[in-house]
Design a protein around this motif. Structure first.
Motif, PDB file in Angstrom:
ATOM      1  N   ILE A  71       3.756  -6.465  -9.872  1.00 48.39           N
ATOM      2  CA  ILE A  71       2.815  -7.285 -10.644  1.00 48.39           C
ATOM      3  C   ILE A  71       2.999  -8.769 -10.362  1.00 48.39           C
ATOM      4  CG2 ILE A  71       1.814  -7.786 -12.901  1.00 48.39           C
ATOM      5  CD1 ILE A  71       1.613  -4.811 -11.980  1.00 48.39           C
ATOM      6  N   LYS A  72       4.189  -9.310 -10.658  1.00 49.72           N
ATOM      7  CA  LYS A  72       4.431 -10.738 -10.467  1.00 49.72           C
ATOM      8  C   LYS A  72       4.413 -11.086  -8.978  1.00 49.72           C
ATOM      9  CE  LYS A  72       7.388 -10.956 -14.557  1.00 49.72           C
ATOM     10  NZ  LYS A  72       8.768 -11.078 -15.036  1.00 49.72           N
ATOM     11  N   GLY A  73       4.109 -12.335  -8.686  1.00 48.92           N
ATOM     12  CA  GLY A  73       4.141 -12.739  -7.289  1.00 48.92           C
ATOM     13  C   GLY A  73       3.274 -13.929  -6.958  1.00 48.92           C
ATOM     14  N   ALA A  74       2.349 -14.264  -7.839  1.00 47.66           N
ATOM     15  CA  ALA A  74       1.422 -15.354  -7.539  1.00 47.66           C
ATOM     16  C   ALA A  74       2.089 -16.717  -7.645  1.00 47.66           C
ATOM     17  CB  ALA A  74       0.217 -15.289  -8.481  1.00 47.66           C
ATOM     18  N   LYS A  75       3.140 -16.816  -8.471  1.00 45.21           N
ATOM     19  CA  LYS A  75       3.793 -18.101  -8.695  1.00 45.21           C
ATOM     20  C   LYS A  75       5.285 -18.000  -8.414  1.00 45.21           C
ATOM     21  CE  LYS A  75       0.501 -19.525 -12.290  1.00 45.21           C
ATOM     22  NZ  LYS A  75       0.330 -19.932 -13.702  1.00 45.21           N
ATOM     23  N   SER A  76       5.849 -19.096  -7.968  1.00 40.11           N
ATOM     24  CA  SER A  76       7.291 -19.158  -7.731  1.00 40.11           C
ATOM     25  C   SER A  76       8.029 -19.132  -9.068  1.00 40.11           C
ATOM     26  CB  SER A  76       7.638 -20.439  -6.972  1.00 40.11           C
ATOM     27  OG  SER A  76       9.030 -20.554  -6.795  1.00 40.11           O
ATOM     28  N   ARG A 106      -8.380  -3.536  -9.294  1.00 45.57           N
ATOM     29  CA  ARG A 106      -7.490  -2.398  -9.455  1.00 45.57           C
ATOM     30  C   ARG A 106      -7.044  -1.806  -8.130  1.00 45.57           C
ATOM     31  NH1 ARG A 106      -6.963   3.046 -10.036  1.00 45.57           N
ATOM     32  NH2 ARG A 106      -5.460   3.650 -11.648  1.00 45.57           N
ATOM     33  N   GLN A 107      -7.947  -1.659  -7.187  1.00 46.17           N
ATOM     34  CA  GLN A 107      -7.586  -1.045  -5.915  1.00 46.17           C
ATOM     35  C   GLN A 107      -6.535  -1.862  -5.174  1.00 46.17           C
ATOM     36  OE1 GLN A 107      -8.306   2.034  -4.904  1.00 46.17           O
ATOM     37  NE2 GLN A 107      -9.301   2.195  -6.911  1.00 46.17           N
ATOM     38  N   ASP A 108      -6.672  -3.176  -5.224  1.00 45.14           N
ATOM     39  CA  ASP A 108      -5.667  -4.035  -4.582  1.00 45.14           C
ATOM     40  C   ASP A 108      -4.343  -3.944  -5.327  1.00 45.14           C
ATOM     41  OD1 ASP A 108      -5.007  -6.110  -2.542  1.00 45.14           O
ATOM     42  OD2 ASP A 108      -4.668  -7.343  -4.330  1.00 45.14           O
ATOM     43  N   ASP A 109      -4.407  -3.883  -6.664  1.00 47.92           N
ATOM     44  CA  ASP A 109      -3.185  -3.740  -7.454  1.00 47.92           C
ATOM     45  C   ASP A 109      -2.486  -2.422  -7.134  1.00 47.92           C
ATOM     46  OD1 ASP A 109      -3.607  -6.170  -8.692  1.00 47.92           O
ATOM     47  OD2 ASP A 109      -4.509  -5.302 -10.496  1.00 47.92           O
ATOM     48  N   VAL A 110      -3.263  -1.348  -6.995  1.00 52.18           N
ATOM     49  CA  VAL A 110      -2.696  -0.041  -6.655  1.00 52.18           C
ATOM     50  C   VAL A 110      -2.028  -0.091  -5.292  1.00 52.18           C
ATOM     51  CG1 VAL A 110      -3.268   2.351  -6.053  1.00 52.18           C
ATOM     52  CG2 VAL A 110      -4.275   1.304  -8.089  1.00 52.18           C
ATOM     53  N   ALA A 111      -2.695  -0.682  -4.316  1.00 53.76           N
ATOM     54  CA  ALA A 111      -2.139  -0.774  -2.953  1.00 53.76           C
ATOM     55  C   ALA A 111      -0.839  -1.564  -2.947  1.00 53.76           C
ATOM     56  CB  ALA A 111      -3.162  -1.416  -2.021  1.00 53.76           C
ATOM     57  N   ALA A 115       2.932  -0.165  -2.067  1.00 54.22           N
ATOM     58  CA  ALA A 115       3.748  -0.810  -1.039  1.00 54.22           C
ATOM     59  C   ALA A 115       5.093  -1.230  -1.620  1.00 54.22           C
ATOM     60  CB  ALA A 115       3.011  -2.022  -0.468  1.00 54.22           C
ATOM     61  N   ALA A 116       5.067  -1.731  -2.862  1.00 56.08           N
ATOM     62  CA  ALA A 116       6.310  -2.126  -3.527  1.00 56.08           C
ATOM     63  C   ALA A 116       7.203  -0.920  -3.766  1.00 56.08           C
ATOM     64  CB  ALA A 116       5.984  -2.816  -4.854  1.00 56.08           C
ATOM     65  N   TRP A 117       6.578   0.220  -4.119  1.00 52.33           N
ATOM     66  CA  TRP A 117       7.387   1.410  -4.370  1.00 52.33           C
ATOM     67  C   TRP A 117       8.049   1.900  -3.084  1.00 52.33           C
ATOM     68  CZ3 TRP A 117       9.991   2.815  -8.133  1.00 52.33           C
ATOM     69  CH2 TRP A 117      10.608   4.072  -8.149  1.00 52.33           C
ATOM     70  N   ALA A 118       7.372   1.775  -1.970  1.00 50.15           N
ATOM     71  CA  ALA A 118       7.974   2.174  -0.693  1.00 50.15           C
ATOM     72  C   ALA A 118       9.232   1.346  -0.416  1.00 50.15           C
ATOM     73  CB  ALA A 118       6.960   2.009   0.437  1.00 50.15           C
ATOM     74  N   VAL A 119       9.180   0.051  -0.738  1.00 57.13           N
ATOM     75  CA  VAL A 119      10.352  -0.810  -0.564  1.00 57.13           C
ATOM     76  C   VAL A 119      11.453  -0.403  -1.549  1.00 57.13           C
ATOM     77  CG1 VAL A 119      11.214  -3.178  -0.791  1.00 57.13           C
ATOM     78  CG2 VAL A 119       9.010  -2.747   0.314  1.00 57.13           C
ATOM     79  N   ALA A 120      11.054  -0.091  -2.784  1.00 56.92           N
ATOM     80  CA  ALA A 120      12.028   0.327  -3.793  1.00 56.92           C
ATOM     81  C   ALA A 120      12.756   1.598  -3.359  1.00 56.92           C
ATOM     82  CB  ALA A 120      11.321   0.553  -5.134  1.00 56.92           C
ATOM     83  N   VAL A 121      12.010   2.547  -2.819  1.00 57.30           N
ATOM     84  CA  VAL A 121      12.629   3.796  -2.355  1.00 57.30           C
ATOM     85  C   VAL A 121      13.611   3.523  -1.228  1.00 57.30           C
ATOM     86  CG1 VAL A 121      12.164   5.996  -1.206  1.00 57.30           C
ATOM     87  CG2 VAL A 121      10.731   5.271  -3.117  1.00 57.30           C
ATOM     88  N   TYR A 143      -0.554   1.439 -16.012  1.00 56.31           N
ATOM     89  CA  TYR A 143      -1.923   1.389 -15.506  1.00 56.31           C
ATOM     90  C   TYR A 143      -2.228   2.482 -14.478  1.00 56.31           C
ATOM     91  CZ  TYR A 143      -2.728  -3.017 -17.923  1.00 56.31           C
ATOM     92  OH  TYR A 143      -2.887  -3.978 -18.887  1.00 56.31           O
ATOM     93  N   GLY A 144      -1.263   3.349 -14.227  1.00 51.23           N
ATOM     94  CA  GLY A 144      -1.492   4.459 -13.318  1.00 51.23           C
ATOM     95  C   GLY A 144      -1.530   4.078 -11.856  1.00 51.23           C
ATOM     96  N   TYR A 145      -0.887   2.980 -11.498  1.00 53.01           N
ATOM     97  CA  TYR A 145      -0.854   2.560 -10.101  1.00 53.01           C
ATOM     98  C   TYR A 145       0.069   3.452  -9.270  1.00 53.01           C
ATOM     99  CZ  TYR A 145      -2.808  -1.882 -11.868  1.00 53.01           C
ATOM    100  OH  TYR A 145      -3.579  -2.844 -12.474  1.00 53.01           O
ATOM    101  N   LEU A 146       1.028   4.089  -9.933  1.00 53.19           N
ATOM    102  CA  LEU A 146       1.983   4.977  -9.281  1.00 53.19           C
ATOM    103  C   LEU A 146       2.040   6.291 -10.045  1.00 53.19           C
ATOM    104  CD1 LEU A 146       4.868   2.369  -8.858  1.00 53.19           C
ATOM    105  CD2 LEU A 146       3.368   3.192  -7.033  1.00 53.19           C
ATOM    106  N   GLN A 147       2.471   7.351  -9.375  1.00 54.49           N
ATOM    107  CA  GLN A 147       2.623   8.649 -10.023  1.00 54.49           C
ATOM    108  C   GLN A 147       3.993   8.711 -10.705  1.00 54.49           C
ATOM    109  OE1 GLN A 147       1.944  11.756  -7.136  1.00 54.49           O
ATOM    110  NE2 GLN A 147      -0.262  11.694  -7.464  1.00 54.49           N
ATOM    111  N   LEU A 148       3.968   8.871 -12.000  1.00 51.07           N
ATOM    112  CA  LEU A 148       5.200   8.851 -12.786  1.00 51.07           C
ATOM    113  C   LEU A 148       6.198   9.909 -12.324  1.00 51.07           C
ATOM    114  CD1 LEU A 148       6.897   7.892 -15.177  1.00 51.07           C
ATOM    115  CD2 LEU A 148       5.544   9.411 -16.651  1.00 51.07           C
ATOM    116  N   GLU A 149       5.727  11.121 -12.064  1.00 54.46           N
ATOM    117  CA  GLU A 149       6.629  12.205 -11.660  1.00 54.46           C
ATOM    118  C   GLU A 149       7.358  11.862 -10.363  1.00 54.46           C
ATOM    119  OE1 GLU A 149       3.451  12.519 -12.350  1.00 54.46           O
ATOM    120  OE2 GLU A 149       3.463  13.547 -14.293  1.00 54.46           O
ATOM    121  N   GLN A 150       6.636  11.262  -9.418  1.00 55.57           N
ATOM    122  CA  GLN A 150       7.251  10.893  -8.148  1.00 55.57           C
ATOM    123  C   GLN A 150       8.250   9.758  -8.332  1.00 55.57           C
ATOM    124  OE1 GLN A 150       6.698  12.510  -5.059  1.00 55.57           O
ATOM    125  NE2 GLN A 150       8.604  11.392  -4.711  1.00 55.57           N
ATOM    126  N   VAL A 151       7.901   8.798  -9.180  1.00 56.33           N
ATOM    127  CA  VAL A 151       8.805   7.680  -9.460  1.00 56.33           C
ATOM    128  C   VAL A 151      10.118   8.194 -10.043  1.00 56.33           C
ATOM    129  CG1 VAL A 151       9.158   5.711 -11.017  1.00 56.33           C
ATOM    130  CG2 VAL A 151       7.040   5.893  -9.693  1.00 56.33           C
TER     131      VAL A 151
END
Length: 204
Positions: A71-76, A106-111, A115-121, A143-151
């Motif tokens: 979510i965060k990232g627009a500001k330092s 939403r679509q950009d937020d989901v993407a 991508a963030a989850w791939a880095v987390a994994v 907001y359903g951007y990621l699948q809870l079960e997979q997380v």
């Protein structure tokens, strides 16, 4: 300075003696040593602050840490400025585009969340990383951007000694269920509600 009261001092000593016995017994029982999952949630201030505090604590012990900001990232932020001073010990990833009410896409937020989850994994597969902070992950889940079960499955598949800290309001019940420690920050008062703008070093 309070007046001396020998009787009160003795009662205090006896009370602390009893308390020490209880605490010592609990410490003796808690001998298991493994990585823990901590979830920091609730509407009050302090969730990310607590998470970054633990990251600083781990860094102070010479441990390697990984940080992924959803979510965060627009500001330092002050935390990013600080932790980037330790490139050999800290892997810091800012993966969001800003608050959801600002992005309105939403679509950009989901993407970005995926991508963030791939880095987390990737961080959670590295046994050299002692602590992984997943800042505002709860919002991405809410907001359903990621699948809870997979997380949850990915978190549970991490190295046995690795700690994971998840922050953000609205933590899902299933995540709370598998967590080892859950803290809910309650808001009693907040300066913003009194018209005071976000302050450098306090909110960011």
């Amino acid at each position: 300075m309070s007046e001396q009261d020998p009787a009160r001092d003795e009662r205090h000593r006896q009370r602390m003696q009893r308390k020490k016995a209880v605490v010592d017994e609990k410490i003796a029982v808690a001998q298991q040593e493994r990585g823990v999952l901590l979830v920091l949630t609730g509407n009050g201030k302090g969730k990310s602050s607590s998470g970054f505090g633990m990251a600083a604590r781990a860094l102070g012990h010479g441990l390697r840490i990984g940080i992924v900001q959803f979510i965060k990232g627009a500001k330092s932020t002050g935390e990013e400025n600080f932790f980037r001073r330790f490139p050999d010990e800290v892997r810091y990833h800012v993966m969001g585009a800003g608050f959801t009410w600002e992005t309105q896409d939403r679509q950009d937020d989901v993407a970005k969340a995926q991508a963030a989850w791939a880095v987390a994994v990737e961080l959670m597969r590295d046994p050299q990383v002692a602590l992984v902070l997943l800042d505002e992950l709860n919002i991405a889940l809410k907001y359903g951007y990621l699948q809870l079960e997979q997380v949850i499955a990915d978190i549970q598949a991490r190295p046995a000694a690795q700690h994971v800290v998840v922050t953000g309001r609205g933590a899902p019940p299933a995540l709370l269920e598998v967590a080892d420690t859950v803290t809910e920050m309650g808001m009693v008062k907040h300066a913003f509600k009194a018209g005071i703008k976000a302050q450098k070093g306090i909110e960011f």
